[in-house]
Write a protein that holds these residues in place. Sequence first.
Motif, short mmCIF file in Angstrom:
data_model
loop_
_atom_site.label_atom_id
_atom_site.label_comp_id
_atom_site.label_asym_id
_atom_site.label_seq_id
_atom_site.Cartn_x
_atom_site.Cartn_y
_atom_site.Cartn_z
N LEU A 61 47.29 51.48 30.85
CA LEU A 61 47.24 50.19 30.17
C LEU A 61 46.79 49.11 31.13
N VAL A 64 47.68 42.64 29.79
CA VAL A 64 47.23 41.32 29.38
C VAL A 64 48.37 40.32 29.53
N ALA A 79 51.77 43.67 26.53
CA ALA A 79 50.55 43.69 25.72
C ALA A 79 49.39 44.03 26.64
N GLY A 80 48.49 44.86 26.15
CA GLY A 80 47.35 45.22 26.98
C GLY A 80 46.39 46.15 26.28
N TYR A 81 45.39 46.57 27.02
CA TYR A 81 44.36 47.47 26.50
C TYR A 81 44.57 48.88 27.03
N ALA A 89 38.19 50.21 27.59
CA ALA A 89 39.24 49.87 26.64
C ALA A 89 38.93 50.52 25.29
N ASP A 91 41.73 50.59 22.77
CA ASP A 91 42.70 50.08 21.80
C ASP A 91 43.52 48.97 22.46
N LYS A 92 43.92 47.98 21.66
CA LYS A 92 44.83 46.95 22.15
C LYS A 92 46.21 47.27 21.58
N ARG A 93 47.24 47.27 22.45
CA ARG A 93 48.58 47.66 22.03
C ARG A 93 49.63 46.72 22.58
N GLU A 94 50.74 46.64 21.85
CA GLU A 94 51.96 46.02 22.35
C GLU A 94 52.98 47.13 22.49
#
Length: 117
Positions: A61, A64, A79-81, A89, A91-94
Amino acid sequence: MELDAVAQGVPLRRGAALPGPPPHSDQPWALADVTELKPGDLLLIGAACSVQFSGDRELRLRLVSVDARPTYHGWVWLAGYVLDAKGLAVDKRELYVQRAGLRVLRAAPVPGRSVRA
């Protein structure tokens, strides 16, 4: 010492952090202190963070942000990619993870510092 209190079942004061094992010099990563995490860090999220990331569900990850809202002791929202094997990258995920299990693969560069030799 706080660890002695934990061993005896006495709760720690609110906000106290349990220290993780020290990183060994032969490890290419270091255990992360959530106060040291900064945007741009590359983290390895695996089984030590949460069982949902065990085995082939482990991921890298690019951080972010770290959510400052209070959570259960030892847990944190990130939170990050998510990066693929090429470092792109996908997907963006929390993620809600145990901070003691976070591993920093590569720290973000320090702003204003030249990376040229």
